[in-house]
Design a protein around this motif. Sequence first.
Motif, PDB file in Angstrom:
ATOM      1  N   ASP A  36       0.975  -1.129   0.079  1.00 48.48           N
ATOM      2  CA  ASP A  36       0.368  -0.146  -0.446  1.00 48.48           C
ATOM      3  C   ASP A  36       1.079   1.067  -0.048  1.00 48.48           C
ATOM      4  O   ASP A  36       0.526   2.144  -0.715  1.00 48.48           O
ATOM      5  CB  ASP A  36      -0.787  -0.096   1.185  1.00 48.48           C
ATOM      6  CG  ASP A  36      -2.274  -1.097   0.495  1.00 48.48           C
ATOM      7  OD1 ASP A  36      -2.276  -1.596   0.121  1.00 48.48           O
ATOM      8  OD2 ASP A  36      -3.004  -1.371   2.009  1.00 48.48           O
ATOM      9  N   ALA A  37       2.019   1.188   1.204  1.00 51.89           N
ATOM     10  CA  ALA A  37       3.208   2.675   0.783  1.00 51.89           C
ATOM     11  C   ALA A  37       3.666   2.764  -0.032  1.00 51.89           C
ATOM     12  O   ALA A  37       3.675   3.903  -0.955  1.00 51.89           O
ATOM     13  CB  ALA A  37       3.817   2.512   1.696  1.00 51.89           C
ATOM     14  N   LEU A  38       3.894   1.363  -0.884  1.00 49.35           N
ATOM     15  CA  LEU A  38       4.463   1.847  -2.787  1.00 49.35           C
ATOM     16  C   LEU A  38       3.618   1.949  -3.125  1.00 49.35           C
ATOM     17  O   LEU A  38       4.088   2.718  -4.127  1.00 49.35           O
ATOM     18  CB  LEU A  38       4.783   0.673  -2.942  1.00 49.35           C
ATOM     19  CG  LEU A  38       6.356   0.063  -4.587  1.00 49.35           C
ATOM     20  CD1 LEU A  38       6.898   0.763  -3.673  1.00 49.35           C
ATOM     21  CD2 LEU A  38       6.680  -1.135  -4.543  1.00 49.35           C
ATOM     22  N   SER A  39       2.611   1.462  -2.834  1.00 51.35           N
ATOM     23  CA  SER A  39       1.355   2.285  -4.361  1.00 51.35           C
ATOM     24  C   SER A  39       1.684   3.427  -4.157  1.00 51.35           C
ATOM     25  O   SER A  39       1.530   3.780  -4.987  1.00 51.35           O
ATOM     26  CB  SER A  39       0.099   1.417  -4.071  1.00 51.35           C
ATOM     27  OG  SER A  39      -0.556   1.395  -5.119  1.00 51.35           O
ATOM     28  N   LYS A  40       0.992   3.953  -3.041  1.00 54.90           N
ATOM     29  CA  LYS A  40       1.190   5.207  -3.050  1.00 54.90           C
ATOM     30  C   LYS A  40       2.146   6.529  -3.101  1.00 54.90           C
ATOM     31  O   LYS A  40       1.938   7.255  -3.495  1.00 54.90           O
ATOM     32  CB  LYS A  40       0.536   5.755  -1.272  1.00 54.90           C
ATOM     33  CG  LYS A  40       0.897   6.831  -0.769  1.00 54.90           C
ATOM     34  CD  LYS A  40      -0.033   7.658   0.509  1.00 54.90           C
ATOM     35  CE  LYS A  40      -0.623   8.795   1.109  1.00 54.90           C
ATOM     36  NZ  LYS A  40      -0.350   9.161   2.137  1.00 54.90           N
ATOM     37  N   LEU A  41       3.188   5.673  -2.595  1.00 58.40           N
ATOM     38  CA  LEU A  41       4.639   6.608  -3.055  1.00 58.40           C
ATOM     39  C   LEU A  41       5.037   6.298  -4.789  1.00 58.40           C
ATOM     40  O   LEU A  41       4.702   7.388  -5.399  1.00 58.40           O
ATOM     41  CB  LEU A  41       5.587   5.645  -2.884  1.00 58.40           C
ATOM     42  CG  LEU A  41       5.929   5.862  -1.369  1.00 58.40           C
ATOM     43  CD1 LEU A  41       7.587   4.828  -0.813  1.00 58.40           C
ATOM     44  CD2 LEU A  41       6.267   7.328  -0.989  1.00 58.40           C
ATOM     45  N   ASP A  42       4.316   5.544  -5.821  1.00 55.55           N
ATOM     46  CA  ASP A  42       4.227   5.507  -6.811  1.00 55.55           C
ATOM     47  C   ASP A  42       3.555   6.900  -7.527  1.00 55.55           C
ATOM     48  O   ASP A  42       3.099   7.080  -9.021  1.00 55.55           O
ATOM     49  CB  ASP A  42       3.970   4.004  -6.906  1.00 55.55           C
ATOM     50  CG  ASP A  42       5.696   2.855  -7.409  1.00 55.55           C
ATOM     51  OD1 ASP A  42       6.083   3.896  -7.116  1.00 55.55           O
ATOM     52  OD2 ASP A  42       4.793   1.593  -7.663  1.00 55.55           O
ATOM     53  N   ALA A  43       2.038   6.741  -7.653  1.00 57.92           N
ATOM     54  CA  ALA A  43       1.115   7.465  -7.977  1.00 57.92           C
ATOM     55  C   ALA A  43       1.117   8.794  -6.979  1.00 57.92           C
ATOM     56  O   ALA A  43       1.409   9.841  -7.929  1.00 57.92           O
ATOM     57  CB  ALA A  43      -0.224   7.257  -6.507  1.00 57.92           C
ATOM     58  N   GLN A  44       2.160   9.406  -6.407  1.00 57.64           N
ATOM     59  CA  GLN A  44       2.746  10.212  -5.451  1.00 57.64           C
ATOM     60  C   GLN A  44       4.007  11.094  -6.968  1.00 57.64           C
ATOM     61  O   GLN A  44       3.696  12.057  -6.968  1.00 57.64           O
ATOM     62  CB  GLN A  44       2.622  10.421  -4.574  1.00 57.64           C
ATOM     63  CG  GLN A  44       2.210  10.423  -3.079  1.00 57.64           C
ATOM     64  CD  GLN A  44       2.375  10.788  -2.280  1.00 57.64           C
ATOM     65  OE1 GLN A  44       3.828  10.682  -1.201  1.00 57.64           O
ATOM     66  NE2 GLN A  44       1.140  11.237  -1.288  1.00 57.64           N
ATOM     67  N   SER A  45       4.344  10.167  -7.232  1.00 56.10           N
ATOM     68  CA  SER A  45       5.607  10.225  -8.385  1.00 56.10           C
ATOM     69  C   SER A  45       5.509  10.709  -9.595  1.00 56.10           C
ATOM     70  O   SER A  45       5.196  11.918 -10.357  1.00 56.10           O
ATOM     71  CB  SER A  45       6.923   8.740  -7.737  1.00 56.10           C
ATOM     72  OG  SER A  45       7.771   9.172  -9.464  1.00 56.10           O
ATOM     73  N   LEU A  46       4.319   9.760  -9.604  1.00 58.15           N
ATOM     74  CA  LEU A  46       2.913   9.890 -11.309  1.00 58.15           C
ATOM     75  C   LEU A  46       2.508  12.013 -10.535  1.00 58.15           C
ATOM     76  O   LEU A  46       2.658  12.246 -11.815  1.00 58.15           O
ATOM     77  CB  LEU A  46       2.088   9.326 -11.573  1.00 58.15           C
ATOM     78  CG  LEU A  46       1.488   9.107 -12.624  1.00 58.15           C
ATOM     79  CD1 LEU A  46       2.571   9.415 -13.931  1.00 58.15           C
ATOM     80  CD2 LEU A  46       0.086   8.303 -12.891  1.00 58.15           C
TER      81      LEU A  46
END
Length: 172
Positions: A33-43
Amino acid sequence: SALSSGDASRLRAAITEGEHVGLAPDELAAARDALSKLDAQSLARQKLRDALASRDPKDLQDAIAFGEATGLPDPDLAAARKALEDELRRSQARSQLQQAEASGDVHQLQQAIAEAKAANLSAAEIARAQAALNTAERQEAARKRLKEAVSLGDGQLLRAALDEGEAAGLSE
């Protein structure tokens, strides 16, 4: 820990390591979940950079909304919000210029030109309205002189005022 670091590559590596050592999916859920959030924020940050480069109001609005949805902090969104505000003001100033040009009204043209300058429109964008203002001012002055000449009943003044009116483009 990788989970609290905010570093996507460390988190990705930790998830991979956890999978290799046989951690259960529910034990990896928080990290995923944290990785998903970080990836979304990077995008979202990339979308913000692209929108700032284009300065297109729709792109800026979409990038801001996406950034907000991914939980980006306000400082990350501030430049895009400012750019959007600036571009909307510029767009409104362009619209005011067009309306003022169409009206030929001196006061409206003066206000629209002042707003266009305040919104940092280019001199080229303002030039047509400035020309319309110059014409409207000449016509207004000619109308005033015609009224004065008529009220005084002076033929010579009237002839000069008529010539001035024609030169200013009056058709009345």
